[in-house]
Design an enzyme around this catalytic site. Sequence first.
Site, short mmCIF file in Angstrom:
data_model
loop_
_atom_site.label_atom_id
_atom_site.label_comp_id
_atom_site.label_asym_id
_atom_site.label_seq_id
_atom_site.Cartn_x
_atom_site.Cartn_y
_atom_site.Cartn_z
N GLY A 55 0.70 -1.18 0.24
CA GLY A 55 -0.29 -0.28 0.02
C GLY A 55 0.85 1.17 -0.06
O GLY A 55 1.90 1.14 -0.49
N PHE A 89 1.53 4.47 2.41
CA PHE A 89 0.98 5.41 3.73
C PHE A 89 1.09 6.64 3.65
O PHE A 89 0.72 7.47 4.73
CB PHE A 89 2.27 4.88 4.62
N HIS A 99 12.61 10.36 8.01
CA HIS A 99 13.44 11.08 7.25
C HIS A 99 13.74 11.23 5.58
O HIS A 99 14.30 12.79 5.15
CB HIS A 99 14.74 10.47 8.24
#
Length: 354
Positions: free
Chosen positions: A233, A235, A253
């Site tokens: 998927g 995020f 980061h």
Amino acid sequence: MTNLDTRAAHSADRDLIGRLTFGTMAAQTLRAAVQLQVAELVGDTPRRASDVAADAGAHPQHMTRLLRALAALGLLREHAPDSFSLTGAGALLGAAHPDSLASFVRAFTDPTVVRAWEHLDHSVRTGEIAFDTVFGTDFFTHLAQHPELSTQFNAAMSQAVSETTAALPHAYDFGRFTAVTDVGGGDGTLLAGILDAHPHLTGVVFDTTHGLDEAPKTLERHGLNDRCSLVAGDFFSSVPAGSDLYLMKSILHDWTDDQAVTILSHCREVLPPGGAVLIVEPVLPEAVAGHPESHALDSAITYLSDLNMLVNLGGKERTRNDFQDLCRRAGLTLTTVTPLADAEPFSILEATAQ
């Protein structure tokens, strides 16, 4: 300070600049060693450079020059003229070594990664991501379009996470949770280490389809097919519900503050009562701590990583206050920040629902 002291200090300053300037050449020397399989060909017992050259299909004299440079860098030992063996560090360049960093070296010395660094000054002036300008697309889209490079990058990330995999399962209280979702978990190496150490847990590795390419092999190797599932998927759209701990190692980061807040917000949306979000990343101090100049490069690694985020991805390394602000914006409270002593420079940041 005497004139003699002044001259010595000036000489040390020049030496520092010289060492840093030659850093790119040292990195490419490591790359050549990996490409030529020097670690595999030299081995632990002294071996003649001419024999290594013959096995590598290389010019004997030039191979000797490479081996001597590697010895000067601390990766080989020259026992007698033209006779070499591996040091402990050099052995890590071998692909079969259990703690190999060969893929890590390949990925971070690859022209695709290095080329954007040529435009660091442009990124500093404008804030633009140099990689996108050079290649006409973003880093992860470029990886998806080049499967061989994507495989190399995924292998590098697996090798880079090895110290964290050894340290994290014993540095945090996983016993109070029942299920862990590793958001952006790649090939599942980190989550497998956690599940191995905590048999009561179940897990989910959540990543893109390309990111999960090697994950089935990892689960099979650790015997975790019945305790861990793979979910593909994005995020930036959502994360799967059903866990009470959401883990992210070296994910935030990569992204801007707004993008990081989006990822954290999706975790917050599915977080049950008593659940937590676990962030594993370096935490920059509010100001650069003083370090001996002789160890300048060692102390600068996280700051160089920060610049790598700037030129290649658009993300950044962050301070505690930065993480606190991201969590607050996502509806989370940063509760603890704990240095991961056996996997420097990483820290464990726990956040819970506000």
